[in-house]
Design a protein around this motif. Structure first.
Motif, PDB file in Angstrom:
ATOM      1  N   LYS A  90       9.533  -5.834   5.445  1.00  0.00           N
ATOM      2  CA  LYS A  90       8.137  -5.536   5.117  1.00  0.00           C
ATOM      3  C   LYS A  90       7.618  -4.417   6.016  1.00  0.00           C
ATOM      4  CE  LYS A  90       6.753  -9.971   3.289  1.00  0.00           C
ATOM      5  NZ  LYS A  90       6.203 -11.272   3.660  1.00  0.00           N
ATOM      6  N   VAL A  91       6.595  -3.732   5.526  1.00  0.00           N
ATOM      7  CA  VAL A  91       6.043  -2.636   6.299  1.00  0.00           C
ATOM      8  C   VAL A  91       4.767  -3.097   7.001  1.00  0.00           C
ATOM      9  CG1 VAL A  91       5.205  -0.277   6.250  1.00  0.00           C
ATOM     10  CG2 VAL A  91       6.924  -1.026   4.602  1.00  0.00           C
ATOM     11  N   TYR A  92       4.763  -2.948   8.315  1.00  0.00           N
ATOM     12  CA  TYR A  92       3.582  -3.342   9.077  1.00  0.00           C
ATOM     13  C   TYR A  92       2.949  -2.148   9.786  1.00  0.00           C
ATOM     14  CZ  TYR A  92       5.238  -8.100   8.375  1.00  0.00           C
ATOM     15  OH  TYR A  92       5.630  -9.269   7.813  1.00  0.00           O
ATOM     16  N   GLY A  93       3.782  -1.183  10.139  1.00  0.00           N
ATOM     17  CA  GLY A  93       3.270  -0.082  10.936  1.00  0.00           C
ATOM     18  C   GLY A  93       3.605   1.256  10.308  1.00  0.00           C
ATOM     19  N   VAL A  94       2.813   2.252  10.655  1.00  0.00           N
ATOM     20  CA  VAL A  94       3.037   3.594  10.136  1.00  0.00           C
ATOM     21  C   VAL A  94       3.078   4.570  11.305  1.00  0.00           C
ATOM     22  CG1 VAL A  94       2.159   5.376   8.616  1.00  0.00           C
ATOM     23  CG2 VAL A  94       1.764   2.972   8.060  1.00  0.00           C
ATOM     24  N   PRO A  95       4.216   5.235  11.499  1.00  0.00           N
ATOM     25  CA  PRO A  95       4.327   6.170  12.621  1.00  0.00           C
ATOM     26  C   PRO A  95       3.591   7.479  12.335  1.00  0.00           C
ATOM     27  CG  PRO A  95       6.354   6.172  11.369  1.00  0.00           C
ATOM     28  CD  PRO A  95       5.463   5.147  10.732  1.00  0.00           C
ATOM     29  N   ASP A 151       0.811  -1.217   0.000  1.00  0.00           N
ATOM     30  CA  ASP A 151       0.000   0.000   0.000  1.00  0.00           C
ATOM     31  C   ASP A 151       0.843   1.265   0.000  1.00  0.00           C
ATOM     32  OD1 ASP A 151      -2.834  -1.126   0.415  1.00  0.00           O
ATOM     33  OD2 ASP A 151      -1.622  -2.168   1.910  1.00  0.00           O
ATOM     34  N   ASN A 152       2.113   1.100  -0.289  1.00  0.00           N
ATOM     35  CA  ASN A 152       3.023   2.241  -0.350  1.00  0.00           C
ATOM     36  C   ASN A 152       2.971   3.165   0.857  1.00  0.00           C
ATOM     37  OD1 ASN A 152       4.078   1.586  -2.819  1.00  0.00           O
ATOM     38  ND2 ASN A 152       2.408   2.621  -3.913  1.00  0.00           N
ATOM     39  N   PRO A 153       3.009   2.608   2.072  1.00  0.00           N
ATOM     40  CA  PRO A 153       2.919   3.499   3.225  1.00  0.00           C
ATOM     41  C   PRO A 153       4.179   4.357   3.362  1.00  0.00           C
ATOM     42  CG  PRO A 153       3.410   1.265   3.918  1.00  0.00           C
ATOM     43  CD  PRO A 153       3.217   1.219   2.447  1.00  0.00           C
ATOM     44  N   ASP A 154       5.281   3.902   2.747  1.00  0.00           N
ATOM     45  CA  ASP A 154       6.542   4.621   2.894  1.00  0.00           C
ATOM     46  C   ASP A 154       6.439   6.079   2.492  1.00  0.00           C
ATOM     47  OD1 ASP A 154       8.166   2.931   4.128  1.00  0.00           O
ATOM     48  OD2 ASP A 154       9.457   2.464   2.406  1.00  0.00           O
ATOM     49  N   GLU A 155       5.732   6.277   1.405  1.00  0.00           N
ATOM     50  CA  GLU A 155       5.697   7.654   0.909  1.00  0.00           C
ATOM     51  C   GLU A 155       4.952   8.600   1.846  1.00  0.00           C
ATOM     52  OE1 GLU A 155       1.906   7.293  -2.124  1.00  0.00           O
ATOM     53  OE2 GLU A 155       3.908   6.694  -2.795  1.00  0.00           O
ATOM     54  N   ALA A 176      -9.541   0.973   7.230  1.00  0.00           N
ATOM     55  CA  ALA A 176      -8.439   1.198   8.163  1.00  0.00           C
ATOM     56  C   ALA A 176      -7.239   1.793   7.423  1.00  0.00           C
ATOM     57  CB  ALA A 176      -8.053  -0.100   8.848  1.00  0.00           C
ATOM     58  N   LYS A 177      -6.995   1.292   6.235  1.00  0.00           N
ATOM     59  CA  LYS A 177      -5.896   1.860   5.442  1.00  0.00           C
ATOM     60  C   LYS A 177      -6.192   3.305   5.054  1.00  0.00           C
ATOM     61  CE  LYS A 177      -4.422  -2.577   3.606  1.00  0.00           C
ATOM     62  NZ  LYS A 177      -4.571  -3.500   2.457  1.00  0.00           N
ATOM     63  N   ASP A 178      -7.454   3.544   4.669  1.00  0.00           N
ATOM     64  CA  ASP A 178      -7.845   4.923   4.372  1.00  0.00           C
ATOM     65  C   ASP A 178      -7.588   5.815   5.570  1.00  0.00           C
ATOM     66  OD1 ASP A 178      -8.614   4.405   1.824  1.00  0.00           O
ATOM     67  OD2 ASP A 178     -10.761   4.186   2.267  1.00  0.00           O
ATOM     68  N   PHE A 179      -7.928   5.284   6.741  1.00  0.00           N
ATOM     69  CA  PHE A 179      -7.759   6.081   7.947  1.00  0.00           C
ATOM     70  C   PHE A 179      -6.274   6.397   8.176  1.00  0.00           C
ATOM     71  CE2 PHE A 179      -6.980   6.415  12.518  1.00  0.00           C
ATOM     72  CZ  PHE A 179      -7.768   7.525  12.789  1.00  0.00           C
ATOM     73  N   ILE A 180      -5.425   5.395   7.985  1.00  0.00           N
ATOM     74  CA  ILE A 180      -3.991   5.628   8.165  1.00  0.00           C
ATOM     75  C   ILE A 180      -3.501   6.694   7.185  1.00  0.00           C
ATOM     76  CG2 ILE A 180      -1.721   4.594   7.782  1.00  0.00           C
ATOM     77  CD1 ILE A 180      -2.603   2.151   9.194  1.00  0.00           C
ATOM     78  N   ARG A 181      -3.953   6.562   5.960  1.00  0.00           N
ATOM     79  CA  ARG A 181      -3.561   7.554   4.962  1.00  0.00           C
ATOM     80  C   ARG A 181      -4.005   8.949   5.398  1.00  0.00           C
ATOM     81  NH1 ARG A 181      -5.658   4.288   0.730  1.00  0.00           N
ATOM     82  NH2 ARG A 181      -4.067   2.690   1.018  1.00  0.00           N
ATOM     83  N   TRP A 182      -5.211   8.983   5.951  1.00  0.00           N
ATOM     84  CA  TRP A 182      -5.713  10.291   6.395  1.00  0.00           C
ATOM     85  C   TRP A 182      -4.886  10.827   7.560  1.00  0.00           C
ATOM     86  CZ3 TRP A 182      -7.914  11.835  11.105  1.00  0.00           C
ATOM     87  CH2 TRP A 182      -8.400  13.149  11.101  1.00  0.00           C
ATOM     88  N   MET A 183      -4.531   9.961   8.501  1.00  0.00           N
ATOM     89  CA  MET A 183      -3.749  10.396   9.664  1.00  0.00           C
ATOM     90  C   MET A 183      -2.446  11.063   9.241  1.00  0.00           C
ATOM     91  SD  MET A 183      -4.909   9.870  12.819  1.00  0.00           S
ATOM     92  CE  MET A 183      -3.596   9.548  13.993  1.00  0.00           C
TER      93      MET A 183
END
Lengths: 294, 440, 274
Positions: free
Chosen positions: B154-159, B135-139, B341-348
């Motif tokens: 692998k990416v599991y969490g997003v700070p 989901d490309n959370p890195d960017e 939940a992913k949308d929410f993370i992106r929004w955060m």
């Protein structure tokens, strides 16, 4: 033959609803827990290994904290049971023979703490121990109030015991008062004529006659103390360090705390259950014998 | 007789059914949601903006302020995602325990906070968290902090937050005591303590009643004296290393000074009490993180607080500020609303989301790469400035401890503070604890 | 034994004074709940200068008070209904039936009284999740019923005081046993029922660990859990906390004041008969 069977059937019908719930929500999980105590299950991993008696071996040989929690629970139980019961008994006698006209009011007041939740009581005493008593000590210069009630490991356990006694006395008081009311006053009057003093009356007449109440109170308070959780959890959380960690908390932390060693925690729970059953059995035997003597 | 008894069975069954009812209703709604959400997801590419069923995300957080400001956060969130509502649950004590219980009993929240780096290992190993690598959370995350959510590539969490941890001091207290600048060495610290005592101000506020405060104290000591966290972790797992080393041992003098100069009841004071003492100038210093700000200014909103590096030796160069990415969000693998939940993370981590949460509510630095507009509280400001000046910072040691060890460290440190445990025994205990948690 | 009126009054006054000191912690929470945070921090002992009601509005909102109260009432009512009906049936029969089987069940049923919840909480919580009955007041009640050995003892003991002839003769009539139980014996159990109802409402209302483990949805929280959560959230914000402690305890205290006569006799009867 037919009658026996019919009786048996009717027994089963009567106990079925309760038994069903008992089996589903008590016996099944408890048995499962017993089995889990022989595994290294940690709650979240998918594989669980059977480890035999290793958990049991570890908790008696390597786990000094578990042994410490046994010790804490023992102190808690002895002091809580003894002091609660003595205070409640003395109070009951004082109320019954000292000021019967205020009996209802006094009973109402002393019982009041018991209607609160222990969670509420825990927070109340936390405020008292950490904020109020130090302030009080500042104002009236009484050093006793300035102790480090829940921060000093040498005192913290006694602070939780004290709180628990405060909470529970009312319950025992009611039972003792009810017991005292069943005592025929003419017995006491007769003994007084015989020249018995108050102390003699108390030890030789009142206590023996109150034995059924004493049995029930001690039985309840021992069972309650051995599984003490809420009061300590809320007031000190077992701390500082491990100084107030009872067996119940030790198990809770073992399972849900840092290590998540559910299997190991279960082994502790099984040991505790065994200890409680053992003590209760002997206690009942002991007191039943006493009652018969009377 | 038969009819009667069967009546009772029915009663019992009814009772059991009723017991399911409260939940069953919700279940029905939820499954309806997932049913309708699933096709709408696949259809989304073809039919744009099809009206979505409302989704409620449960978020177990260790950020105390989120549940308090839940309605504001949702108001902001609804601007971007009208159908998503987040419900926070905060747990103060035993966070680890509560989370793991939930996971173990199959009652995982949709989203939760947990430390990052190596601390997430048991959760990942047990397959409890969703892999977000695709989901490309890195960017979303500022470059320096991308590793916080990674494990085994692998990416599991997003700070979400960037937090500073250091010596919090009351500026007015320092002024009154005649302390020109925050101490950088232990000698300077002793000097400051003496001046504060002369001025009648308690030098330190403790907060050591809280176990988590104790282990954070220890992470400060260890983190400030350790250069390579990863090496320490590997060495410990190798089984030969110990927490004990000369530098850390020397840094213990800081703790000893701290305890000796924080009033007569260091173990009765909790986090809030610590913050209030510093905030009201009853005490001058505390070693804590920027998150203490909100509590500290509660009694005196005008108080001037600052954050400085932690003095751990006689060498001023050793004094560091600890900073790290925090508020790391994970999605539980059991969630029924992974997409939301992913949308929410992106929004955060979006400009708006980061502003509405980390910016407006926490007033802390954000880990988002979206460069959100933030108003920092004075502690975060000091930390940000420190980072900007390029001074040496170190991360949070907890991310390199075996998961679960923190609570043991905290409790053992309490025993050390109350002098029930010698320093050497303290090391022994936590070394042994490591072995247990590492499964050795 | 009669004491003179003078002694009675002196002793009474002294004991009432003692009781007031005893209740000092409760008084303390009450006065502090009307103070601003700063006042509590600075002088927790003083009487509030003015009655500051903000704490209560905050606590009311933060605890979602009415919903929480409703949850508590539901759990308590269901528990009492279940406990009274199921354990009185079982207790009655186990008391009347002198067979070995009956004795075996009686012993079996004493275990939950002794064995603490946390020794089987992990599998229990899992079970509840499997049934998907977490967050429901009724499932909490079912578990309370499953461990209500204490009520069973009380009924078991109490039934002995009811003459056997009463149910025996009806049994001869061929009347269905359970109907017989509910029409004839059950009404006679009234004193025991009221004791059980009272004790279990106190215990259920105030219970902590079980709801703490089983309720995860805010909307399902009972009062103790709400208070505990609030404490976590508001830390040492004693203003909101004290107010919420008072709010949380208010219903049960009011109930106690109204029903105290029955509570007292209920506990006493429970102890003596049990």
């Amino acid at each position: 033959m037919n009658k026996v069977r019919r009786n048996r059937m009717s027994l089963l019908w009567f106990i079925m609803p309760f038994t069903l719930l008992y089996v589903v929500f008590f016996l099944y999980p408890f048995t499962k827990g017993l089995l889990l105590s022989f595994t290294d299950w940690n709650g979240i991993s998918k594989t669980t290994q059977y480890v035999g008696f290793q958990n049991y071996l570890e908790l008696f040989t390597e786990d000094s904290r578990f042994l410490h929690s046994l010790f804490v629970t023992l102190i808690f139980t002895v002091l809580n049971v003894a002091i609660s019961n003595i205070c409640a008994l003395v109070l009951a006698v004082a109320i019954e023979w000292g000021s019967r006209s205020f009996r209802n009011l006094l009973r109402t007041l002393f019982f009041l703490p018991y209607v609160f939740s222990l969670v509420v009581v825990g927070f109340v005493w936390r405020l008292l121990y950490t904020e109020v008593l130090p302030k009080l000590s500042e104002q009236i210069h009484w050093q006793f109030f300035n102790l480090d009630y829940i921060g000093d490991p040498a005192i913290a356990l006694y602070s939780t015991i004290f709180m628990n006694i405060w909470y529970g006395i009312g319950y025992f008081l009611i039972i003792y008062l009810a017991g005292l009311q069943t005592i025929d006053t003419s017995v006491l009057e007769a003994s007084q004529i015989d020249g018995a003093t108050g102390w003699v009356q108390f030890t030789k007449i009142i206590i023996p006659l109150l034995m059924p109440s004493i049995t029930i109170c001690i039985f309840t308070s021992i069972a309650g103390s051995l599984k003490i959780f809420d009061a300590i959890f809320v007031l000190t959380g077992g701390g500082p360090g491990y100084s107030t960690e009872s067996i119940a908390l030790n198990i809770y932390y073992e399972a849900y705390g840092a290590a998540n060693r559910f299997g190991y925690g279960m082994a502790k729970a099984v040991v505790l259950a065994g200890v409680i059953l053992f003590i209760s059995y002997f206690q009942l035997k002991f007191f039943k014998a006493k009652e018969v003597e009377v | 007789m038969k009819r009667r008894t069967s009546g009772f069975i029915i009663l019992l069954v009814l009772f059991i059914i009723v017991s399911g009812c409260g939940k069953a209703d919700k279940k029905a709604v939820e499954s309806k949601q997932t049913e309708s959400a699933a096709p709408s997801q696949s259809a989304q590419s073809s039919v744009d903006n099809k009206k979505q069923e409302p989704v409620k995300l449960k978020f177990l957080t260790n950020v105390i302020d989120y549940p308090k400001h839940e309605s504001e956060i949702n108001a902001a969130l609804h601007q971007a995602y009208p159908h998503i509502t987040v419900e926070f649950e905060h747990v103060a004590d035993n966070y680890d325990a509560v989370l793991k219980t939930r996971l173990a009993s199959g009652d995982a929240p949709d989203l939760f906070n947990y430390p990052g780096y190596l601390a997430m290992k048991p959760l990942v190993d047990a397959g409890q968290v969703l892999d977000l690598s695709n989901d490309n959370p890195d960017e979303l995350v500022y470059e320096n902090f991308r590793n916080a959510g990674k494990y085994n590539g692998k990416v599991y969490g997003v700070p979400t937050q960037v937090l500073g941890y250091g010596l919090i001091y009351n500026k007015q207290a320092f002024q009154e005591a005649g302390i020109a600048a925050p101490p950088n060495t232990l000698t300077e610290l002793k000097d400051a303590i003496a001046k504060l005592q002369k001025a009648g101000i308690t030098p330190f506020a403790s907060g050591f009643k809280d176990v988590w405060l104790c282990y954070q104290m220890f992470w400060a000591l260890q983190g400030s004296t350790l250069d390579d966290f990863q090496k320490f972790y590997d060495d410990m797992n190798g089984g030969n290393a110990s927490f004990k080393n000369e530098k850390l041992d020397a840094a213990f003098e800081l703790l000893d000074l701290y305890v000796a100069n924080s009033g007569d009841k260091p173990l009765s004071s909790d986090f809030a009490n610590m913050a209030h003492l510093v905030g009201t100038k009853k005490a001058a210093m505390a070693i804590q993180g920027v998150w203490a700000y909100g509590e500290a200014i509660k009694l005196d909103p005008d108080v001037q607080l600052g954050m400085a590096p932690i003095p751990v030796s006689e060498d001023a160069k050793d004094a560091t500020l600890l900073t790290d990415a925090e508020g790391i969000m994970y999605i539980s693998k059991d969630t029924k609303h992974a997409n939301e939940a992913k949308d929410f993370i992106r929004w955060m981590l979006s400009k708006e989301g980061a502003k509405a949460t980390v910016g407006d509510i926490l007033q802390q630095q954000s880990a988002a790469s979206s460069n959100p507009e933030l108003k920092l509280n004075s502690l975060s400001l000091d930390a940000a400035q420190y980072i900007q000046e390029g001074k040496k910072t170190r991360g949070f040691m907890i991310n390199y401890w075996q998961s679960g060890l923190a609570d043991i460290i905290g409790k053992d440190l309490q025993d050390y503070i109350s002098k029930n445990l010698t320093r050497d025994d303290f090391y022994k205990h936590i070394d042994a604890g490591w072995k247990i948690f590492a499964g050795k | 034994m009669r004491r003179s009126r003078g002694i009675q009054m002196t002793a009474g006054t002294l004991l009432i004074l003692l009781a007031l000191v005893y209740l000092f912690p409760i008084y303390l929470i009450l006065i502090n709940s009307f103070k601003s945070f700063r006042d509590i921090f600075e002088s927790p002992l003083s009487f509030p200068a003015s009655f500051y009601l903000d704490n209560y509005t905050k606590a009311w909102k933060a605890s979602d008070f009415l919903q929480t109260l409703l949850n508590n009432v539901t759990v308590t009512a269901l528990t009492i209904a279940g406990v009274v009906v199921f354990t009185s049936m079982a207790g009655y029969k186990l008391s009347r039936d002198k067979s070995k089987l009956s004795w075996f069940f009686y012993i079996l049923f004493t275990f939950p009284f002794l064995i603490p919840l946390y020794s089987y909480m992990i599998p229990l919580v899992q079970l509840v999740k499997q049934f998907h009955i977490e967050n429901s007041p009724a499932s909490l009640s079912l578990i309370y019923v499953s461990t209500s050995s204490f009520a069973l003892f009380m009924f078991h003991g109490f039934v002995k005081s009811i003459p056997v002839e009463l149910d025996e003769s009806a049994y001869m009539d061929g009347c269905s046993q359970i109907r017989l139980f509910f029409s004839i014996v059950f009404p006679l159990l009234k004193p025991a029922i009221s004791s059980v109802a009272i004790l279990f409402s106190l215990w259920t209302w105030n219970d902590f660990l079980l709801p703490f483990l089983i309720l995860t949805d805010k909307d399902a929280f009972t009062i103790t859990i709400k208070v505990f959560q609030m404490f976590g959230m508001y830390g040492s914000e004693w203003d909101v906390i004290t107010a919420s402690l008072v709010l949380a305890s208010m219903p049960i205290v009011i109930l106690y004041v109204i029903l105290q006569k029955y509570i007292v006799s209920g506990i006493a009867a429970g102890a003596i008969k049990g």
